[in-house]
Design a protein around this motif. Structure first.
Motif, PDB file in Angstrom:
ATOM      1  N   UNK A  50       0.831  -1.209   0.000  1.00 34.95           N
ATOM      2  CA  UNK A  50       0.000   0.000   0.000  1.00 34.95           C
ATOM      3  C   UNK A  50       0.866   1.260   0.000  1.00 34.95           C
ATOM      4  N   UNK A  51       2.091   1.148   0.489  1.00 37.06           N
ATOM      5  CA  UNK A  51       3.011   2.286   0.440  1.00 37.06           C
ATOM      6  C   UNK A  51       3.539   2.407  -0.985  1.00 37.06           C
ATOM      7  N   UNK A  52       3.368   3.535  -1.648  1.00 39.50           N
ATOM      8  CA  UNK A  52       3.776   3.679  -3.050  1.00 39.50           C
ATOM      9  C   UNK A  52       5.245   3.295  -3.268  1.00 39.50           C
ATOM     10  N   UNK A  53       5.481   2.450  -4.268  1.00 36.68           N
ATOM     11  CA  UNK A  53       6.831   2.039  -4.631  1.00 36.68           C
ATOM     12  C   UNK A  53       7.410   0.936  -3.773  1.00 36.68           C
ATOM     13  N   UNK A  54       6.697   0.507  -2.747  1.00 37.78           N
ATOM     14  CA  UNK A  54       7.206  -0.511  -1.830  1.00 37.78           C
ATOM     15  C   UNK A  54       6.786  -1.915  -2.267  1.00 37.78           C
ATOM     16  N   UNK A  55       7.530  -2.896  -1.784  1.00 37.76           N
ATOM     17  CA  UNK A  55       7.269  -4.299  -2.089  1.00 37.76           C
ATOM     18  C   UNK A  55       7.152  -5.073  -0.784  1.00 37.76           C
ATOM     19  N   UNK A  56       6.256  -6.042  -0.755  1.00 38.00           N
ATOM     20  CA  UNK A  56       6.104  -6.860   0.443  1.00 38.00           C
ATOM     21  C   UNK A  56       6.059  -8.333   0.078  1.00 38.00           C
ATOM     22  N   UNK A  57       6.462  -9.157   1.055  1.00 41.26           N
ATOM     23  CA  UNK A  57       6.397 -10.614   0.940  1.00 41.26           C
ATOM     24  C   UNK A  57       5.641 -11.121   2.167  1.00 41.26           C
ATOM     25  N   UNK A  58       4.774 -12.101   1.946  1.00 39.69           N
ATOM     26  CA  UNK A  58       4.004 -12.658   3.055  1.00 39.69           C
ATOM     27  C   UNK A  58       4.046 -14.179   3.006  1.00 39.69           C
ATOM     28  N   UNK A  59       4.255 -14.773   4.185  1.00 40.13           N
ATOM     29  CA  UNK A  59       4.292 -16.228   4.293  1.00 40.13           C
ATOM     30  C   UNK A  59       3.850 -16.614   5.698  1.00 40.13           C
ATOM     31  N   UNK A  60       3.595 -17.895   5.897  1.00 41.09           N
ATOM     32  CA  UNK A  60       3.281 -18.428   7.218  1.00 41.09           C
ATOM     33  C   UNK A  60       4.270 -19.552   7.514  1.00 41.09           C
ATOM     34  N   UNK A  61       4.988 -19.419   8.619  1.00 46.29           N
ATOM     35  CA  UNK A  61       6.015 -20.391   8.993  1.00 46.29           C
ATOM     36  C   UNK A  61       5.716 -20.878  10.400  1.00 46.29           C
ATOM     37  N   UNK A  62       5.539 -22.175  10.556  1.00 45.01           N
ATOM     38  CA  UNK A  62       5.208 -22.758  11.869  1.00 45.01           C
ATOM     39  C   UNK A  62       4.028 -22.030  12.520  1.00 45.01           C
ATOM     40  N   UNK A  63       3.005 -21.796  11.720  1.00 37.61           N
ATOM     41  CA  UNK A  63       1.771 -21.142  12.181  1.00 37.61           C
ATOM     42  C   UNK A  63       1.985 -19.698  12.633  1.00 37.61           C
ATOM     43  N   UNK A  64       3.114 -19.105  12.258  1.00 37.22           N
ATOM     44  CA  UNK A  64       3.373 -17.705  12.595  1.00 37.22           C
ATOM     45  C   UNK A  64       3.468 -16.896  11.308  1.00 37.22           C
ATOM     46  N   UNK A  65       2.743 -15.779  11.220  1.00 38.62           N
ATOM     47  CA  UNK A  65       2.793 -14.967   9.997  1.00 38.62           C
ATOM     48  C   UNK A  65       4.136 -14.244   9.871  1.00 38.62           C
ATOM     49  N   UNK A  66       4.652 -14.226   8.648  1.00 43.48           N
ATOM     50  CA  UNK A  66       5.884 -13.503   8.331  1.00 43.48           C
ATOM     51  C   UNK A  66       5.565 -12.470   7.262  1.00 43.48           C
ATOM     52  N   UNK A  67       5.912 -11.215   7.548  1.00 40.09           N
ATOM     53  CA  UNK A  67       5.716 -10.133   6.579  1.00 40.09           C
ATOM     54  C   UNK A  67       7.027  -9.385   6.416  1.00 40.09           C
ATOM     55  N   UNK A  68       7.435  -9.190   5.181  1.00 42.91           N
ATOM     56  CA  UNK A  68       8.663  -8.455   4.866  1.00 42.91           C
ATOM     57  C   UNK A  68       8.277  -7.247   4.024  1.00 42.91           C
ATOM     58  N   UNK A  69       8.626  -6.055   4.495  1.00 41.14           N
ATOM     59  CA  UNK A  69       8.302  -4.818   3.786  1.00 41.14           C
ATOM     60  C   UNK A  69       9.596  -4.141   3.335  1.00 41.14           C
ATOM     61  N   UNK A  70       9.697  -3.900   2.028  1.00 44.16           N
ATOM     62  CA  UNK A  70      10.857  -3.223   1.441  1.00 44.16           C
ATOM     63  C   UNK A  70      10.411  -1.860   0.937  1.00 44.16           C
TER      64      UNK A  70
END
Length: 215
Positions: free
Chosen positions: A160-180
């Motif tokens: 949602x942030x203009x020009x930014x990239x994100x990655x989303x995954x679930x690892x061992x039932x825990x959400x992982x979000x990476x925002x660049x």
């Protein structure tokens, strides 16, 4: 030997050939060490193999076989010589002349990741962590190396942030979000500037740091 027996043996040979495992595809060996050097004005990256070094120079890529040396390790092809000893090296060529070089430990880590095919790398402090995003597999290393969390690289999404990239995954039932975020980021501990501000959320843990595209 009758024709029937001969045909039987031919059939056995054909079946054995079909059952044989496919030939293995030869892959080039990985370097056992990658070091980046500060030589000024030429700063090469050296990938060391068992019997040669691959030397990456601005606009050039050299394969130098190992030569006999009384001390250290010497590589050369008749036009370029690269002689290493401990943390120092000497680079000699017709184009650059004779240059004295020193290992850049921090840059060596990033160049090694680049040669392993990592697309993006990020680091953070207190506690120390790093992130490597590859084409298929990625790695989140937390708490100064106490926890390693490998995961399949998810698809990149426009944030949602203009020009930014994100990655989303679930690892061992825990959400992982990476925002660049494409914002300049300064690592004050090593006084280095990066092109990307990185925020990693893993469960209820949040890590902030800096990153750089490698490819």
């Amino acid at each position: 030997m009758s024709v029937r027996v001969s045909l039987f043996f031919v059939l056995l040979v054909l079946l054995a050939a079909c059952a044989a495992p496919p030939a293995q595809v030869d892959r080039p060996p990985a370097p056992h060490r990658v070091l980046a050097y500060n030589c000024e004005p030429v700063d090469p990256v050296a990938a060391f193999y068992a019997d040669h070094v691959r030397l990456f120079l601005p606009g050039d890529n050299l394969r130098l076989p190992q030569q006999t040396s009384a001390s250290g390790a010497r590589y050369g092809d008749g036009r370029t010589t690269f002689w290493t000893k401990g943390e120092s090296a000497i680079l000699e060529s017709r184009a650059a002349g004779r240059l004295n070089c020193r290992v850049d430990s921090m840059r060596s880590i990033w160049e090694a990741a680049r040669l392993r095919g990592i697309h993006f790398r990020a680091v953070g402090n207190e506690p120390g962590w790093y992130l490597e995003i590859g084409p298929e597999q990625s790695l989140l290393n937390l708490d100064y190396g106490q926890r390693e969390i490998p995961f399949a690289t998810p698809s990149a999404e426009n944030d949602v942030i203009p020009g930014s990239t994100s990655y989303r995954a679930t690892i061992d039932d825990r959400p992982l979000t990476i925002l660049l975020e494409p914002r300049r980021c300064n690592d004050t501990m090593i006084e280095r500037s990066y092109e990307t501000t990185v925020t990693v959320s893993y469960g209820d843990e949040i890590y902030r740091g800096c990153g750089q595209t490698l490819h």
